[in-house]
Design a protein around this motif. Sequence first.
Motif, mmCIF file in Angstrom:
data_model
loop_
_atom_site.group_PDB
_atom_site.id
_atom_site.type_symbol
_atom_site.label_atom_id
_atom_site.label_comp_id
_atom_site.label_asym_id
_atom_site.label_seq_id
_atom_site.Cartn_x
_atom_site.Cartn_y
_atom_site.Cartn_z
ATOM 1 N N ASP A 66 38.234 79.414 14.483
ATOM 2 C CA ASP A 66 38.876 80.251 13.478
ATOM 3 C C ASP A 66 40.364 79.936 13.333
ATOM 4 O OD1 ASP A 66 36.356 81.290 13.886
ATOM 5 O OD2 ASP A 66 36.982 83.367 13.655
ATOM 6 N N GLY A 67 41.028 79.711 14.455
ATOM 7 C CA GLY A 67 42.454 79.427 14.408
ATOM 8 C C GLY A 67 42.766 78.137 13.677
ATOM 9 N N ALA A 68 41.949 77.104 13.915
ATOM 10 C CA ALA A 68 42.167 75.822 13.248
ATOM 11 C C ALA A 68 41.923 75.934 11.746
ATOM 12 C CB ALA A 68 41.261 74.753 13.853
ATOM 13 N N VAL A 69 40.892 76.685 11.372
ATOM 14 C CA VAL A 69 40.605 76.874 9.949
ATOM 15 C C VAL A 69 41.724 77.657 9.279
ATOM 16 C CG1 VAL A 69 39.022 77.924 8.285
ATOM 17 C CG2 VAL A 69 38.114 76.712 10.262
ATOM 18 N N ASP A 70 42.243 78.665 9.984
ATOM 19 C CA ASP A 70 43.355 79.432 9.432
ATOM 20 C C ASP A 70 44.564 78.525 9.186
ATOM 21 O OD1 ASP A 70 44.377 82.068 8.655
ATOM 22 O OD2 ASP A 70 45.759 81.820 10.340
ATOM 23 N N ALA A 71 44.804 77.581 10.095
ATOM 24 C CA ALA A 71 45.911 76.634 9.927
ATOM 25 C C ALA A 71 45.677 75.725 8.726
ATOM 26 C CB ALA A 71 46.093 75.807 11.197
ATOM 27 N N LEU A 72 44.418 75.300 8.511
ATOM 28 C CA LEU A 72 44.101 74.460 7.355
ATOM 29 C C LEU A 72 44.310 75.236 6.048
ATOM 30 C CD1 LEU A 72 40.821 72.739 8.628
ATOM 31 C CD2 LEU A 72 43.090 71.684 8.415
#
Length: 264
Positions: A66-72
């Motif tokens: 989730d954190g990586a997707v939020d960054a994207l």
Amino acid sequence: MNVKAETSDACDLRFGQVGIACVRVRRVDAAALCDELERRVRAAPAMFSRAAVVLDLSHLLDLPDDGAVDALLEAVRSAGMLPVGLAYGTSETEALAKRMGLPLIAKFRAAYEPAGGSETAPAAELPRSKAKTREEIQPEPDLREPILSAPAPGTSIGAQHHAGAVRSGQQVYARDRDLIVTGAIANGAEVIADGNIHIYGGLRGRAMAGAQGDEKARIFVSDFRAELVAIAGHYRVFEKIPDDLEGQSVQCWLDGEKLLIAKL
């Protein structure tokens, strides 16, 4: 004094075909994604600035957390585009979208809706052999580098010529000049030019002229059946072509902020 009659309905809700770009993520690198999209926005601000985009994670080996997707998603916003959801994929993608409060959106409508209108599973959830067949028939559009064609003999130096059809999922872009297409443009295909666009064939996909903001640009089509036409960021989307324009030779131009279409 004329007064509009009030109704008990607060709104109308309809599903329509709208222009949403697909950002296909090939590696989880928010900084690189932001840099790449910023380059696209600078190259064609009238086309990509504040454009609605769907984030496609289906080409990654592993679904990001989730954190990586939020960054994207934040990288997309920082570049000047507006993410509106995630692309259809696996059940894990659906769960991710629910956790993040995002909708799942078909990357290309025709890939999920057959001609008969009955529901089918997204291609990514079909058995591998069927998914491959579906993809061959209807490739997914993305923001890849556009096809650039060399000028044809006899073509003016200011125009780019593309001979033959533009297939679904392809994009042809004429930078800093007009575009001449001698072939059909399929559903889901895009032709873009910083100048005018001349299409000597059927237009079933999307045509976008004046991509750098030239409001004097025009679009000329021999056989008009378009999904979308746009000039300098002003666009019209068609769920059904008006009877007096369907299959006709037309031209499109701007009158102020209104995009007009008329038979030639």
